[in-house]
Design an enzyme around this catalytic site. Structure first.
Site, mmCIF file in Angstrom:
data_model
loop_
_atom_site.group_PDB
_atom_site.id
_atom_site.type_symbol
_atom_site.label_atom_id
_atom_site.label_comp_id
_atom_site.label_asym_id
_atom_site.label_seq_id
_atom_site.Cartn_x
_atom_site.Cartn_y
_atom_site.Cartn_z
ATOM 1 N N ASP A 11 0.968 -0.986 -0.043
ATOM 2 C CA ASP A 11 -0.065 0.069 0.027
ATOM 3 C C ASP A 11 1.074 1.231 0.015
ATOM 4 O O ASP A 11 1.926 1.257 -0.404
ATOM 5 C CB ASP A 11 -0.797 -0.040 1.200
ATOM 6 C CG ASP A 11 -1.877 0.721 1.023
ATOM 7 O OD1 ASP A 11 -2.050 1.861 1.074
ATOM 8 O OD2 ASP A 11 -3.139 -0.087 1.019
ATOM 9 N N ASP A 39 -1.335 2.201 18.539
ATOM 10 C CA ASP A 39 -2.175 1.109 18.382
ATOM 11 C C ASP A 39 -1.716 0.325 17.307
ATOM 12 O O ASP A 39 -1.990 -0.968 17.232
ATOM 13 C CB ASP A 39 -3.784 1.708 17.711
ATOM 14 C CG ASP A 39 -4.732 1.589 18.684
ATOM 15 O OD1 ASP A 39 -4.732 1.177 19.627
ATOM 16 O OD2 ASP A 39 -5.807 2.319 18.555
ATOM 17 N N TYR A 58 -8.244 -10.871 -11.650
ATOM 18 C CA TYR A 58 -7.431 -11.719 -12.215
ATOM 19 C C TYR A 58 -7.991 -13.117 -11.851
ATOM 20 O O TYR A 58 -8.415 -13.695 -10.839
ATOM 21 C CB TYR A 58 -5.859 -11.745 -11.674
ATOM 22 C CG TYR A 58 -5.224 -10.735 -12.162
ATOM 23 C CD1 TYR A 58 -5.005 -10.318 -13.823
ATOM 24 C CD2 TYR A 58 -4.425 -9.745 -11.312
ATOM 25 C CE1 TYR A 58 -4.460 -9.326 -14.105
ATOM 26 C CE2 TYR A 58 -3.575 -8.867 -11.906
ATOM 27 C CZ TYR A 58 -3.691 -8.571 -13.330
ATOM 28 O OH TYR A 58 -2.710 -7.412 -13.582
ATOM 29 N N ALA A 115 -8.035 -7.408 -8.708
ATOM 30 C CA ALA A 115 -9.159 -8.283 -8.164
ATOM 31 C C ALA A 115 -9.677 -9.259 -9.203
ATOM 32 O O ALA A 115 -10.138 -10.177 -8.738
ATOM 33 C CB ALA A 115 -10.004 -7.297 -7.827
ATOM 34 N N HIS A 159 -3.243 6.271 4.258
ATOM 35 C CA HIS A 159 -4.272 5.052 3.526
ATOM 36 C C HIS A 159 -3.690 3.699 4.395
ATOM 37 O O HIS A 159 -4.527 3.029 4.680
ATOM 38 C CB HIS A 159 -4.095 4.924 2.035
ATOM 39 C CG HIS A 159 -4.907 4.217 1.385
ATOM 40 N ND1 HIS A 159 -4.624 2.813 1.134
ATOM 41 C CD2 HIS A 159 -6.207 4.272 0.945
ATOM 42 C CE1 HIS A 159 -5.547 2.055 0.550
ATOM 43 N NE2 HIS A 159 -6.514 2.978 0.367
ATOM 44 N N VAL A 166 -8.586 1.982 19.039
ATOM 45 C CA VAL A 166 -9.320 1.083 18.261
ATOM 46 C C VAL A 166 -8.765 -0.294 18.502
ATOM 47 O O VAL A 166 -7.604 -0.481 18.981
ATOM 48 C CB VAL A 166 -9.472 1.365 16.791
ATOM 49 C CG1 VAL A 166 -10.092 2.627 16.485
ATOM 50 C CG2 VAL A 166 -8.386 1.512 16.089
ATOM 51 N N SER A 180 -11.209 -0.574 -0.269
ATOM 52 C CA SER A 180 -10.036 -0.446 0.479
ATOM 53 C C SER A 180 -10.090 -0.790 2.017
ATOM 54 O O SER A 180 -9.308 -1.448 2.543
ATOM 55 C CB SER A 180 -9.413 1.099 0.187
ATOM 56 O OG SER A 180 -8.426 1.231 -0.583
ATOM 57 N N ASN A 188 -4.988 -2.601 23.505
ATOM 58 C CA ASN A 188 -4.320 -1.867 24.430
ATOM 59 C C ASN A 188 -4.892 -0.743 25.500
ATOM 60 O O ASN A 188 -4.078 0.103 25.738
ATOM 61 C CB ASN A 188 -2.985 -1.367 23.662
ATOM 62 C CG ASN A 188 -3.166 -0.468 22.624
ATOM 63 O OD1 ASN A 188 -4.495 -0.115 22.620
ATOM 64 N ND2 ASN A 188 -2.274 0.118 22.045
#
Length: 539
Positions: free
Chosen positions: A211, A220, A371, A369, A269, A286, A424, A282
């Protein structure tokens, strides 16, 4: 003439361990996202209150001007064009090379740029744009008896869009809570809590995030960032001699250095994706779908996108480290045979976002995606009501499953959190579930993992005819299902597969394979003295 063959292994209680020996482009637009302070107390087993959420609109998924001092290989003009103007990817035939082109090398100004995959014979070449256009050079090379194929070095971009903000991580547990003024639908989630009873993932499972970069210092994420054994940070030495100096946490294939996180905006991203997969439990921020896994950051997307050769290099890096699952929330460019070949040989499960053009990619393919490879799991995005996102691509053939992808709360750089929409955001939910399944079944092949993800979904009428499985990925069912013990069985797509049976937890494995008349199929069984087993062949 072809026949289908299913083999069922049945084992008695005398057996403890029995071993069986025997895969249209979408360059997503990046628009301003909406973010909102999330101070509401949530169930602590699902999400901890966000301690710092961006309070203003910001572009989560675009590049930043802060990297002007570090020039990447892709120009703004290249990004608009869709490929790098003076580079081509070539696969030479066996025992052939650049020198086999003879006079064409000098006439066209051809020279080797880099070898992408030595085993497959795939290379990047540069050519003189003053002599030939892309169309001309491809025509000459593809007509050569020395070349198997030649294609542009396409550019890919993050598969993300920015939509209205939301308050909760409904994708993990949807109680019908209100999201931006509208009630969700109870149970439209990935059933994470049921899976967590059995596993929250394993530190021995490493997920490659291919990415933009990942903020490896985020509170996090920092404890779940992959660290390469034996590599000494900052010593300027390639300690393991793999060609990458100081690749402690991964590599930046866009700028070709070890800086996997640099910029707050540019790397948002990848950081958002990483948080959904593996944000640590933790008591702050999130929690990820698989909060105990390790995240390997493999950057290949820069401010103006990422190239085919960068994607190939990242995939091969993950392969060299034995990574079994990668998240690929990106797409663009046309069909690339080189990318297809490398994904196929990656020895891993390749989770791919279907794209955000609202298209049926059975008719208008979006790559990677679309293929047709057995180790690709492609996915669409749904909202908290179970409806396909209005932006989401779909396809009953080329899209496998669906996952939460509308208003997904996750990590962004500089200790912050924000909501994002897009396939994504759906992809890392599936990647997280795949990581949980691998923790529960570490010996699973990519075929077994894909079969498990597809056969354990929550069926939704809204997804009928939209995705191959007709359902939403279900973590609870996936980690507990004995998918490989059901007829018609796990499809065998490689040359061989091995598996272990257990008298208590896994008494049967079923496989299916298509054979052409005359082909042979061999099964070998081994076990301790006194082992009792049965082999059944159907059809």
């Amino acid at each position: 003439m072809k026949k289908s063959l299913s083999a069922l292994l049945g084992v008695s209680l005398l057996v403890f361990g029995l071993t069986l020996g025997a895969e249209s482009s979408y360059a997503e637009s990046s628009t301003n996202s909406n973010v909102k302070k999330a101070t509401q107390q949530l169930n602590p087993t699902i999400q901890i209150p966000a301690s710092k959420v961006k309070k203003k609109e910001k572009n989560l998924f675009s590049g930043s001007s802060k990297k002007e001092t570090r020039r990447g290989k892709i120009t703004e003009a290249d990004a608009k064009r869709g490929y790098i103007k003076d580079e081509i990817i070539v696969k030479f035939k066996t025992n052939k090379s650049l020198s086999s082109l003879g006079d064409k090398i000098k006439v066209k100004g051809l020279k080797l740029n880099k070898t992408l995959d030595k085993k497959l014979g795939i290379q990047t070449l540069k050519f003189d744009t003053n002599v030939s256009t892309m169309k001309e050079i491809l025509k000459v090379l593809n007509a050569s008896s020395a070349v198997e194929y030649a294609e542009p070095n396409y550019i890919y971009k993050p598969a993300a869009v920015s939509e209205p903000y939301y308050q909760y991580m409904w994708g993990l547990k949807n109680t019908g809570q209100y999201i931006d003024g509208a009630a969700g639908k109870k149970g439209i989630d990935i059933n994470a809590e049921s899976a967590w009873v059995k596993t929250k993932g394993s530190a021995s499972t490493t997920v490659a995030v291919i990415d933009t970069g990942v903020d490896i210092y985020h509170p996090d994420l920092k404890d779940n960032i992959w660290k390469k054994p034996g590599e000494i940070a900052g010593d300027g030495i390639d300690n393991d001699r793999n060609g990458y100096i100081d690749d402690v946490n991964g590599w930046d294939f866009y700028y070709d250095d070890d800086e996997v996180y640099y910029d707050e905006e540019y790397d948002a991203h990848g950081t958002h994706v990483a948080g959904t997969i593996g944000a640590k439990e933790n008591s702050t921020g999130v929690i990820g779908v698989a909060p105990n896994v390790k995240i390997m950051s493999l950057k290949f997307i820069g401010p103006d996108g990422g190239s085919t050769d960068g994607a190939i290099a990242a995939i091969n890096y993950a392969k060299s480290k034995g990574v079994k699952v990668s998240n690929n929330s990106w797409g663009g460019g046309e069909y690339s045979q080189a990318l297809y070949d490398v994904i196929k040989s990656s020895n891993s499960t390749f989770i791919a976002a279907a794209g955000n053009d609202g298209d049926n990619i059975d008719s208008y393919p979006a790559y990677p995606a679309a293929y047709d490879l057995p180790n690709i799991v492609s996915l669409a995005a749904i909202d908290n009501q179970g409806n396909l996102g209005d932006f989401s691509n779909y396809g009953s053939k080329n899209v496998d499953v669906a996952a939460p992808g509308v208003s997904v709360l996750s990590t962004i750089p500089e200790n912050s959190y924000a909501y994002g929409d897009g396939t994504s955001m759906a992809a890392p939910h599936v990647t997280g579930v795949a990581s949980l399944v691998l923790a529960a079944n570490p010996s699973f092949s990519s075929a077994q993992l894909k079969d498990t993800l597809m056969k354990s979904t929550t069926k939704l009428s809204s997804l009928t005819g939209k995705v191959a499985s007709g359902g939403l990925v279900n973590a609870g069912l996936a980690v507990s299902a004995d998918i490989d013990g059901e007829i018609p069985g796990v499809s065998l797509n490689g040359n061989s597969i091995s598996s272990t049976l257990n008298a208590s937890t896994d008494k049967d494995d079923v496989y299916s394979v298509k054979l052409t008349k005359g082909e042979k199929f061999t099964v070998s069984l081994s076990g301790a003295a006194g082992t009792d087993f049965d082999l059944y062949l159907y059809n």
